[in-house]
Design a protein around this motif. Structure first.
Motif, PDB file in Angstrom:
ATOM      1  N   PHE A 111       0.863  -1.182   0.000  1.00  0.00           N
ATOM      2  CA  PHE A 111       0.000   0.000   0.000  1.00  0.00           C
ATOM      3  C   PHE A 111       0.892   1.222   0.000  1.00  0.00           C
ATOM      4  N   GLY A 112       0.304   2.357  -0.335  1.00  0.00           N
ATOM      5  CA  GLY A 112       1.063   3.595  -0.401  1.00  0.00           C
ATOM      6  C   GLY A 112       1.233   4.231   0.968  1.00  0.00           C
ATOM      7  N   GLY A 113       1.968   5.359   0.965  1.00  0.00           N
ATOM      8  CA  GLY A 113       2.177   6.096   2.200  1.00  0.00           C
ATOM      9  C   GLY A 113       3.343   5.623   3.026  1.00  0.00           C
ATOM     10  N   VAL A 114       4.025   4.580   2.579  1.00  0.00           N
ATOM     11  CA  VAL A 114       5.205   4.067   3.274  1.00  0.00           C
ATOM     12  C   VAL A 114       6.305   3.828   2.250  1.00  0.00           C
ATOM     13  N   ASN A 115       7.532   3.669   2.740  1.00  0.00           N
ATOM     14  CA  ASN A 115       8.677   3.393   1.864  1.00  0.00           C
ATOM     15  C   ASN A 115       8.437   2.104   1.083  1.00  0.00           C
ATOM     16  N   GLN A 116       8.634   2.145  -0.219  1.00  0.00           N
ATOM     17  CA  GLN A 116       8.397   0.960  -1.035  1.00  0.00           C
ATOM     18  C   GLN A 116       9.520  -0.064  -0.941  1.00  0.00           C
ATOM     19  N   ASN A 121      11.653  -5.593  -1.826  1.00  0.00           N
ATOM     20  CA  ASN A 121      12.530  -6.692  -1.427  1.00  0.00           C
ATOM     21  C   ASN A 121      11.763  -7.997  -1.285  1.00  0.00           C
ATOM     22  N   GLU A 122      10.563  -7.923  -0.681  1.00  0.00           N
ATOM     23  CA  GLU A 122       9.738  -9.127  -0.536  1.00  0.00           C
ATOM     24  C   GLU A 122       9.277  -9.633  -1.898  1.00  0.00           C
ATOM     25  N   LEU A 123       8.941  -8.731  -2.805  1.00  0.00           N
ATOM     26  CA  LEU A 123       8.526  -9.140  -4.147  1.00  0.00           C
ATOM     27  C   LEU A 123       9.653  -9.883  -4.855  1.00  0.00           C
ATOM     28  N   THR A 133      -3.492  -2.220  -2.505  1.00  0.00           N
ATOM     29  CA  THR A 133      -4.363  -1.095  -2.830  1.00  0.00           C
ATOM     30  C   THR A 133      -4.009  -0.640  -4.245  1.00  0.00           C
ATOM     31  N   PRO A 134      -4.955  -0.031  -4.974  1.00  0.00           N
ATOM     32  CA  PRO A 134      -4.729   0.248  -6.399  1.00  0.00           C
ATOM     33  C   PRO A 134      -3.532   1.138  -6.703  1.00  0.00           C
ATOM     34  N   GLY A 135      -3.356   2.229  -5.933  1.00  0.00           N
ATOM     35  CA  GLY A 135      -2.298   3.183  -6.255  1.00  0.00           C
ATOM     36  C   GLY A 135      -0.906   2.580  -6.194  1.00  0.00           C
ATOM     37  N   ARG A 136      -0.566   1.938  -5.084  1.00  0.00           N
ATOM     38  CA  ARG A 136       0.777   1.358  -4.944  1.00  0.00           C
ATOM     39  C   ARG A 136       0.982   0.214  -5.936  1.00  0.00           C
ATOM     40  N   LEU A 137      -0.062  -0.562  -6.207  1.00  0.00           N
ATOM     41  CA  LEU A 137       0.069  -1.654  -7.175  1.00  0.00           C
ATOM     42  C   LEU A 137       0.441  -1.115  -8.545  1.00  0.00           C
ATOM     43  N   LEU A 138      -0.284  -0.115  -9.018  1.00  0.00           N
ATOM     44  CA  LEU A 138       0.011   0.454 -10.334  1.00  0.00           C
ATOM     45  C   LEU A 138       1.392   1.091 -10.366  1.00  0.00           C
TER      46      LEU A 138
END
Length: 423
Positions: A111-116, A121-123, A133-138
Motif C-alpha cells: 500500500f502507499g504512504g510508506v517506503n516501497q 525486497n519481498e517481491l 491497494t490500487p495506487g501502490r500496485l500500479l
C-alpha cells in the motif's frame, strides 16, 4: 453446517480450529463450494458477515495444489486481492496468515504512504498471494517490480467502496494487465449501476451469492438512539464511558478535526483514546489500531475511512458521536460490532441538525431506532426540533469572488458551511 462439511483440507481445518471457527457464516457456506469448484463468483454481502474468510479459505486450498512451475526460478504471483484501503489490506493479509498457517504459501501486502523498499525486497524473494491497494500496485507495476501474467485468481473486494473513493479507473487499468484465463471473485456490499457493469465486464458465467442486503442491520446488534443537544455530546459520551463494563468502544465522527477533538475531550477525563483518519501517517494509524486491538487504548475514534476497514475481535460497542451523511454508512459503522453472529451494541447521538440524516437511516433500515431516555442529557425530539432559530444577521450585498462564482456566504447558504473532509 460445519467447516468439516465443506471438503477443506486438513491443514486449513486445523488452522480454523485454532482460530476458534466451527460453523461457516451464510456467505461462507454459499461462496466456498463455488470457489473450490473454480467458478467465478459475484458476492453481495454487508460488512461483518465473514466475507474475507469466504474467499481466503478456498483460495488457499486451490493455491496449495502442486504447480507446474519448472526449475528453481522465482515463484510467480498467483493470486491478487485488490482492496480500497490500507487497513483492510492489512487485515486481509492477517486472515491469509491465520488460515494458511500450516501451508507453504507466501503472501505480501502493499500500500502507499510508506517506503516501497521493504515491499520491493519481498517481491523479489517471490510470493504466491499479493494483497494490494490500487495506487501502490500500479506504481510498482509501472516500475517493473510486479508482473501479473501468472495470476490464477483475482479478487476485487469492496467494489462499491472503490467507486466511492474514485478508484474504479485504476481498477480497470489493473484488469487489463491480468491474463484472460483466470478465476475472478467480485465482492461488494451494494450494487450500484456502475459496479454492476464492472462486474458484468470481468466475470464469466458467475455464481451469485447474496447475503443480507446493506439496507438491513444485523439482528445481533442492539441499537439505541440518544437525542441530545449538540453542546452536550461530549458530556453524554463521558457519561456513557463512565460505565467500566464498556471495555472498548469504537467512536465515529464525520470529520478528522472532530475525531481529534473527541480524543482531546476524552483525555481530559482520563479515558485513553486515539484517532485514526486520513491525516494520520500510516505508522500512526497502525499503531492506534494495534493499541486498540490489544486494549492498551480503550477508545478508538475514527472517521468513515475505518467504517469497513476495522476488524476487532470482541468489539462490543460502536458509538456514532455524529450521524453519517450517507445512510448506508450507518449500517457499515455499526457492523464493526455484532460480527459473524456475535452480539453487539450501538449508541447513536442525534442533535437538531442531524434529524434529516436520522430520517434517511430509518427509511433505509426499515425501522425506528429505539430511543434511550435514561440519561441526564436527554431532550425530546419535539424540543430539539422546536428550538428557536439563531438570529439572522442583517443581509449584506453579495460579494462575488474574483472568479465570478458564488461568494462564500452564498455558497454556505446553499450547501452548508462545513468544509468537505477527506475521509
Amino acid at each position: 453446517m460445519l467447516f468439516t462439511d465443506l471438503k477443506l483440507i486438513k491443514p486449513i481445518l486445523d488452522a480454523l480450529i485454532k482460530e476458534g471457527y466451527t460453523k461457516p457464516t451464510p456467505i461462507q457456506q454459499g461462496a466456498i463450494p463455488h470457489i473450490l469448484a473454480g467458478r467465478d463468483l459475484l458476492g453481495c454481502a454487508q460488512t461483518g458477515t465473514g466475507k474475507t474468510a469466504a474467499f481466503a479459505i478456498p483460495m488457499l486450498q486451490l493455491l496449495a495444489k502442486p504447480t507446474t512451475m519448472q526449475g528453481g526460478g522465482q515463484r510467480p504471483i498467483r493470486a491478487l486481492i485488490l482492496t480500497p484501503t490500507r487497513e483492510l489490506a492489512i487485515q486481509i493479509q492477517e486472515s491469509f496468515n491465520a488460515y494458511g498457517a500450516n501451508l507453504r504459501l507466501k503472501n505480501l501486502v502493499i500500500f502507499g504512504g510508506v517506503n516501497q523498499g521493504p515491499q520491493v525486497n519481498e517481491l523479489r524473494r517471490g510470493i504466491d498471494v499479493l494483497v494490494a491497494t490500487p495506487g501502490r500496485l500500479l506504481d510498482l507495476m509501472s516500475q517493473g517490480f510486479i508482473n501479473l501474467k501468472d495470476i490464477e485468481i483475482f479478487v476485487l473486494d469492496e467494489a462499491d467502496r472503490m467507486l466511492d473513493m474514485g478508484f474504479v479507473h485504476d481498477v480497470k487499468r489493473v484488469i487489463t494487465k491480468l491474463p484472460s484465463k483466470r478465476q475472478t471473485l467480485f465482492f461488494s456490499a451494494t450494487m450500484p449501476g456502475e459496479i454492476q457493469s464492472l462486474a458484468n465486464s470481468i466475470l464469466t458465467n458467475p455464481e451469485k451469492v447474496e447475503v443480507t442486503p446493506v439496507s438491513s442491520t444485523a439482528d445481533t446488534i442492539e441499537q439505541s438512539l440518544f437525542y441530545v443537544e449538540k453542546d452536550n455530546k461530549k458530556s453524554l459520551l463521558a457519561y456513557i464511558l463512565a460505565d467500566k463494563t464498556i471495555e472498548t468502544a469504537l467512536v465515529f465522527t464525520r470529520t478528522k478535526h472532530g475525531a481529534d477533538k473527541v480524543v482531546k475531550d476524552l483525555a481530559r477525563i482520563g479515558v485513553s483514546a486515539e484517532a485514526i483518519h486520513g491525516n494520520k501517517s500510516q505508522n500512526a494509524r497502525q499503531r492506534a489500531l494495534s493499541n486498540f486491538k490489544n486494549r492498551t487504548t480503550r477508545v478508538l475514534v475514527a472517521t468513515d475511512i475505518a467504517a469497513r476497514g476495522i476488524d476487532v475481535d470482541d468489539l462490543t460497542h460502536v458509538i456514532n458521536y455524529e450521524l453519517p451523511d450517507v445512510a448506508e454508512t450507518y449500517v457499515h459503522r455499526i457492523g464493526r460490532t455484532g460480527r459473524a453472529g456475535a452480539s453487539g451494541i450501538s449508541f447513536s447521538f442525534c442533535e437538531a441538525e442531524e434529524t434529516e440524516a436520522l430520517r434517511d437511516i430509518h427509511k433505509l433500515i426499515g425501522k425506528q431506532i429505539p430511543v434511550n431516555e435514561n440519561h441526564p442529557y436527554h431532550v425530546t425530539f419535539n424540543k430539539i426540533m422546536g428550538r428557536p432559530k439563531q438570529a439572522v444577521r442583517p443581509q449584506r450585498p453579495p460579494q462575488r469572488s474574483f472568479g465570478g462564482g458564488r461568494s462564500n456566504a452564498e455558497r454556505n447558504r446553499k450547501y452548508g458551511s462545513k468544509e468537505p473532509q477527506r475521509r
